[in-house]
Design a protein around this motif. Structure first.
Motif, short mmCIF file in Angstrom:
data_model
loop_
_atom_site.label_atom_id
_atom_site.label_comp_id
_atom_site.label_asym_id
_atom_site.label_seq_id
_atom_site.Cartn_x
_atom_site.Cartn_y
_atom_site.Cartn_z
N ALA A 186 8.47 -3.88 -2.71
CA ALA A 186 7.41 -2.87 -2.69
C ALA A 186 7.56 -1.98 -1.48
O ALA A 186 8.27 -2.30 -0.52
CB ALA A 186 6.03 -3.53 -2.68
N SER A 201 5.91 -0.63 -6.48
CA SER A 201 6.28 -2.03 -6.55
C SER A 201 7.14 -2.25 -7.78
O SER A 201 6.81 -1.77 -8.86
CB SER A 201 5.04 -2.93 -6.61
N GLN A 275 2.93 -9.13 -2.41
CA GLN A 275 3.33 -7.74 -2.19
C GLN A 275 2.15 -6.91 -1.69
O GLN A 275 2.29 -6.09 -0.77
CB GLN A 275 3.85 -7.14 -3.50
#
Length: 411
Positions: A186, A201, A275
């Motif tokens: 990401a 992402s 992420q």
């Protein structure tokens, strides 16, 4: 490939794992000289047609690559590659921007022997600047993706803008007695306020799953992860989460009725949450990750809305930066969240320290709260005592450096 032994029903993080770890995927990035020094062009390629799912920014002004990617996925629900440039966003460029996005798609397809409809396109950078195609097109020809940690890291570097670090993760688990991997890369640091944000992402998995079920899973998880982070309240024009599933783990195809469906959702959510937290931690100028957990809410949606309202409060963010345990800023944000609450039943804790109980102040150690706020990770918990649902959100503190970085973004 990194070690990935699993036990049924369990998952674990894969050391040095990333988007290359799931079977069938390769990646890389390079310096096409759009930026002065840093890598600025990357690609992920799959050996086989991969089930594809995506979630896009809800900003009504959307960059041309998003439309091209939507078109590619709509053709059959599968993709073989995604090409990404950083430096120019290819947003608000009119017909020339659309043409450039298609040319990036076509060049990638030709370079890797694919149908153009097998390719997704993504861009990030400054809005209103044309992509430097005279550099990007030769750069695409020079890309040589590999299934290595180094090549995935090169891809992770190539998509950065104001980020201070790369953001990679990977988890392994067992489905139908088969080890599957889910890896992610990401970018995102500023202009973060999903639905979505100036973030990208890319998630890969070797699980077998049809496109429609992958889309269902991604959409559901996005609401609890990427859409629960905020840095500065700005929603961008380019942002996207793209998930690809090669099916090479050879499990029985996943669907909501599969006995391991919940476990797959849990593992995918773990990757997406990791992420999201990496993005929040790397907020422009940030020094601390802030996590807000709201429980005792009527619905998970209400809990998520309140938690995001709190973590997005500029007053709360500056208090965290200044290590000021001012819980009044927290309850204020709860009150204007738009969620119906009982003003008389609220508990607030900063770290392990209760500061408000049943909406009445309690004695607490200012020194202990300050010590918690001095940590790299700050935790705030709210209990509304009006339901059984909970939800989290993530953000960061607001510092002097945020102004410095954004005041000079183009200079």
């Amino acid at each position: 490939m990194a070690s990935s032994t699993t036990t049924s029903g369990q998952m674990h993080r894969v050391t040095d794992g990333s988007v290359h770890t799931p079977l069938g995927f390769k990646a890389t990035g390079l310096h096409a000289k759009v930026k002065r020094k840093r890598k600025d062009l990357g690609v992920i390629v799959c050996d086989v047609p991969a089930s594809a799912a995506a979630v896009y920014t809800l900003n009504q002004i959307q960059a041309a690559p998003l439309d091209v990617t939507r078109e590619s996925i709509a053709e059959g629900g599968t993709l073989r590659a995604v090409i990404v440039n950083s430096g120019q966003a290819n947003a608000v460029m009119g017909k020339v921007g659309v043409a450039d996005a298609y040319e990036m798609r076509d060049k990638t397809a030709k370079t890797f022997g694919l149908d153009p409809r097998d390719v997704a396109v993504s861009s990030t950078g400054t809005i209103g600047e044309r992509v430097q195609m005279e550099k990007i097109l030769p750069g695409i020809e020079a890309l040589q993706p590999e299934a290595t940690a180094a090549s995935s890291n090169a891809f992770a570097e190539s998509i950065l803008t104001t980020d201070t670090c790369t953001k990679e993760t990977c988890y392994a688990t067992e489905i139908d007695g088969k080890t599957i991997h889910i890896g992610g890369v990401a970018k995102g640091s500023g202009m973060i306020h999903p639905n979505m944000a100036t973030m990208l992402s890319f998630v890969t998995t070797d699980a077998a799953i049809a496109p429609e079920h992958l889309q269902q899973a991604l959409s559901e998880i996005t609401d609890r992860t990427y859409n629960r982070i905020t840095i500065d309240g700005d929603t961008s024009t380019n942002d996207m989460v793209l998930t690809l599933a090669s099916g090479k783990a050879e499990n029985k195809p996943l669907h909501p009725g599969h006995p391991d469906w919940a476990h797959f959702i849990q593992t995918l959510e773990c990757v997406c949450e990791a992420q999201s937290k990496q993005i929040a931690r790397d907020g422009e100028g940030a020094t601390k990750l802030v996590e807000v957990n709201v429980k005792g809410a009527p619905t998970a949606e209400d809990a998520g809305k309140i938690s995001k309202q709190i973590v997005g409060s500029d007053l709360l963010k500056t208090a965290v930066f200044g290590t000021d345990g001012n819980w009044g800023r927290i309850i204020c944000a709860i009150g204007y969240s738009g969620v119906t609450i009982d003003p008389e039943t609220i508990d607030i804790a900063i770290g392990p320290h209760l500061t408000l109980s049943q909406s009445e102040p309690v004695d607490f150690s200012e020194e202990a709260v300050t010590a918690h706020l001095e940590q790299d990770e700050v935790f705030i918990e709210v209990d509304l005592h009006i339901g059984d649902s909970s939800g989290k959100a993530w953000g960061c503190d607001l510092t002097y450096d945020y102004v410095r970085i954004n005041a000079g973004y183009r200079t």
